[in-house]
Design a protein around this motif. Structure first.
Motif, PDB file in Angstrom:
ATOM      1  N   ALA A  70      46.803  37.739  38.426  1.00 24.78           N
ATOM      2  CA  ALA A  70      47.388  37.664  37.086  1.00 24.78           C
ATOM      3  C   ALA A  70      47.362  39.051  36.473  1.00 24.78           C
ATOM      4  CB  ALA A  70      46.604  36.683  36.210  1.00 24.78           C
ATOM      5  N   LYS A  71      48.231  39.262  35.527  1.00 26.11           N
ATOM      6  CA  LYS A  71      48.243  40.522  34.796  1.00 26.11           C
ATOM      7  C   LYS A  71      48.536  40.229  33.340  1.00 26.11           C
ATOM      8  CE  LYS A  71      52.932  41.361  36.446  1.00 26.11           C
ATOM      9  NZ  LYS A  71      52.937  40.374  37.514  1.00 26.11           N
ATOM     10  N   PHE A  72      48.052  41.091  32.462  1.00 29.56           N
ATOM     11  CA  PHE A  72      48.281  40.923  31.033  1.00 29.56           C
ATOM     12  C   PHE A  72      49.694  41.385  30.721  1.00 29.56           C
ATOM     13  CE2 PHE A  72      47.305  41.682  26.474  1.00 29.56           C
ATOM     14  CZ  PHE A  72      46.840  40.410  26.199  1.00 29.56           C
ATOM     15  N   SER A  73      50.454  40.545  30.056  1.00 28.36           N
ATOM     16  CA  SER A  73      51.837  40.851  29.713  1.00 28.36           C
ATOM     17  C   SER A  73      52.065  40.463  28.259  1.00 28.36           C
ATOM     18  CB  SER A  73      52.782  40.064  30.633  1.00 28.36           C
ATOM     19  OG  SER A  73      54.122  40.307  30.290  1.00 28.36           O
ATOM     20  N   GLY A  74      52.209  41.460  27.394  1.00 26.28           N
ATOM     21  CA  GLY A  74      52.360  41.162  25.972  1.00 26.28           C
ATOM     22  C   GLY A  74      51.078  40.594  25.410  1.00 26.28           C
ATOM     23  N   THR A  87      45.694  42.588  37.248  1.00 22.85           N
ATOM     24  CA  THR A  87      44.465  43.079  36.620  1.00 22.85           C
ATOM     25  C   THR A  87      43.410  41.969  36.560  1.00 22.85           C
ATOM     26  OG1 THR A  87      45.356  42.584  34.425  1.00 22.85           O
ATOM     27  CG2 THR A  87      45.652  44.838  35.254  1.00 22.85           C
ATOM     28  N   ALA A  88      43.723  40.829  37.151  1.00 27.64           N
ATOM     29  CA  ALA A  88      42.781  39.718  37.251  1.00 27.64           C
ATOM     30  C   ALA A  88      43.031  39.012  38.579  1.00 27.64           C
ATOM     31  CB  ALA A  88      42.957  38.745  36.093  1.00 27.64           C
ATOM     32  N   ILE A  89      41.969  38.448  39.135  1.00 33.82           N
ATOM     33  CA  ILE A  89      42.100  37.698  40.386  1.00 33.82           C
ATOM     34  C   ILE A  89      41.147  36.508  40.329  1.00 33.82           C
ATOM     35  CG2 ILE A  89      40.514  39.295  41.528  1.00 33.82           C
ATOM     36  CD1 ILE A  89      41.945  38.729  44.168  1.00 33.82           C
ATOM     37  N   SER A  90      41.671  35.349  40.691  1.00 35.51           N
ATOM     38  CA  SER A  90      40.885  34.121  40.743  1.00 35.51           C
ATOM     39  C   SER A  90      40.787  33.710  42.208  1.00 35.51           C
ATOM     40  CB  SER A  90      41.581  33.033  39.924  1.00 35.51           C
ATOM     41  OG  SER A  90      40.856  31.834  39.972  1.00 35.51           O
ATOM     42  N   GLY A 100      33.024  27.535  46.487  1.00 37.88           N
ATOM     43  CA  GLY A 100      32.922  27.884  45.077  1.00 37.88           C
ATOM     44  C   GLY A 100      34.180  28.521  44.533  1.00 37.88           C
ATOM     45  N   ILE A 101      34.080  28.953  43.279  1.00 35.18           N
ATOM     46  CA  ILE A 101      35.187  29.626  42.607  1.00 35.18           C
ATOM     47  C   ILE A 101      34.658  30.894  41.937  1.00 35.18           C
ATOM     48  CG2 ILE A 101      36.572  27.564  42.229  1.00 35.18           C
ATOM     49  CD1 ILE A 101      35.545  27.529  39.328  1.00 35.18           C
ATOM     50  N   ALA A 102      35.559  31.854  41.751  1.00 33.82           N
ATOM     51  CA  ALA A 102      35.194  33.117  41.115  1.00 33.82           C
ATOM     52  C   ALA A 102      36.406  33.654  40.365  1.00 33.82           C
ATOM     53  CB  ALA A 102      34.740  34.118  42.166  1.00 33.82           C
ATOM     54  N   MET A 103      36.148  34.462  39.342  1.00 33.01           N
ATOM     55  CA  MET A 103      37.220  35.125  38.599  1.00 33.01           C
ATOM     56  C   MET A 103      36.766  36.534  38.256  1.00 33.01           C
ATOM     57  SD  MET A 103      39.570  34.070  35.449  1.00 33.01           S
ATOM     58  CE  MET A 103      40.859  33.654  36.580  1.00 33.01           C
ATOM     59  N   TYR A 104      37.658  37.517  38.489  1.00 31.21           N
ATOM     60  CA  TYR A 104      37.348  38.926  38.268  1.00 31.21           C
ATOM     61  C   TYR A 104      38.432  39.559  37.407  1.00 31.21           C
ATOM     62  CZ  TYR A 104      34.298  37.972  42.151  1.00 31.21           C
ATOM     63  OH  TYR A 104      33.341  37.401  42.948  1.00 31.21           O
ATOM     64  N   PHE A 105      38.002  40.543  36.585  1.00 29.90           N
ATOM     65  CA  PHE A 105      38.916  41.296  35.737  1.00 29.90           C
ATOM     66  C   PHE A 105      38.681  42.782  35.945  1.00 29.90           C
ATOM     67  CE2 PHE A 105      38.520  37.224  33.698  1.00 29.90           C
ATOM     68  CZ  PHE A 105      39.821  36.930  33.335  1.00 29.90           C
ATOM     69  N   GLU A 106      39.775  43.528  36.046  1.00 36.71           N
ATOM     70  CA  GLU A 106      39.662  44.976  36.179  1.00 36.71           C
ATOM     71  C   GLU A 106      39.105  45.568  34.894  1.00 36.71           C
ATOM     72  OE1 GLU A 106      42.333  48.729  37.638  1.00 36.71           O
ATOM     73  OE2 GLU A 106      43.258  47.271  36.295  1.00 36.71           O
ATOM     74  N   SER A 111      36.433  49.504  38.121  1.00 37.10           N
ATOM     75  CA  SER A 111      35.636  48.461  38.773  1.00 37.10           C
ATOM     76  C   SER A 111      36.210  47.093  38.382  1.00 37.10           C
ATOM     77  CB  SER A 111      34.163  48.563  38.354  1.00 37.10           C
ATOM     78  OG  SER A 111      34.007  48.240  36.985  1.00 37.10           O
ATOM     79  N   TRP A 112      35.733  46.072  39.059  1.00 30.28           N
ATOM     80  CA  TRP A 112      36.139  44.694  38.764  1.00 30.28           C
ATOM     81  C   TRP A 112      34.877  43.901  38.467  1.00 30.28           C
ATOM     82  CZ3 TRP A 112      41.241  42.656  39.179  1.00 30.28           C
ATOM     83  CH2 TRP A 112      42.201  43.617  39.500  1.00 30.28           C
ATOM     84  N   GLN A 113      34.832  43.272  37.296  1.00 30.52           N
ATOM     85  CA  GLN A 113      33.683  42.452  36.923  1.00 30.52           C
ATOM     86  C   GLN A 113      34.098  40.998  36.891  1.00 30.52           C
ATOM     87  OE1 GLN A 113      32.000  43.892  33.276  1.00 30.52           O
ATOM     88  NE2 GLN A 113      31.223  45.749  34.238  1.00 30.52           N
ATOM     89  N   GLY A 114      33.182  40.141  37.330  1.00 29.80           N
ATOM     90  CA  GLY A 114      33.525  38.743  37.355  1.00 29.80           C
ATOM     91  C   GLY A 114      32.338  37.814  37.310  1.00 29.80           C
ATOM     92  N   VAL A 115      32.681  36.549  37.337  1.00 29.89           N
ATOM     93  CA  VAL A 115      31.693  35.475  37.372  1.00 29.89           C
ATOM     94  C   VAL A 115      32.055  34.536  38.503  1.00 29.89           C
ATOM     95  CG1 VAL A 115      31.091  35.594  34.924  1.00 29.89           C
ATOM     96  CG2 VAL A 115      32.985  34.148  35.642  1.00 29.89           C
TER      97      VAL A 115
END
Length: 132
Positions: A70-74, A87-90, A100-106, A111-115
């Motif tokens: 995913a990417k931020f648009s507007g 800029t995001a990956i699930s 499991g599942i994970a989500m990261y944001f640039e 770097s990429w931080q996630g949970v």
């Protein structure tokens, strides 16, 4: 002259952020498990068609996942096929013990931080990827 210097400085600052948006690559991983224990390892992210292949090595344990971007648009996120502008990956993943599942944001530093969490858990853990 000052205006040109300011514009050049802004361009230099912005170029690395633009160039780093693509989540593919090799990273060092540092995380904290749901029980508070720390861990380190590596992760590789590859684009495969419209998705990502995510492969973690934590010690001798491997986890493999499939991700979408995913990417931020507007004012909102635009989700869709894997892209070098994401800029995001699930990620959904499996390991020898669980899934499991994970989500990261640039982050601004590249770097990429996630949970993340695993099947049946009631807690969330954190992880940071730093490009190698």
């Amino acid at each position: 002259m000052i205006f040109r210097t300011v514009i050049s400085a802004c361009a230099i600052v912005l170029l690395p952020a633009i160039a780093l948006a693509d989540p593919t690559g090799s990273y060092k991983v540092a995380g904290t498990s749901e029980d508070g224990s720390k861990y380190q390892g590596t992760v590789k992210v590859l684009r495969s068609g419209s998705t990502y292949v995510v492969d973690w090595m934590i010690g001798k344990d491997e986890s493999v996942g499939t991700g979408i971007g995913a990417k931020f648009s507007g004012n909102s996120f635009e989700m869709g096929p894997a892209s070098d502008k994401d800029t995001a990956i699930s990620v959904g993943y499996v390991s020898k013990e669980n899934f499991g599942i994970a989500m990261y944001f640039e982050q601004p530093d590249g770097s990429w931080q996630g949970v993340w969490t695993y099947g049946g858990s009631e807690k969330v853990a954190s992880e940071t990827w730093t490009r190698q």
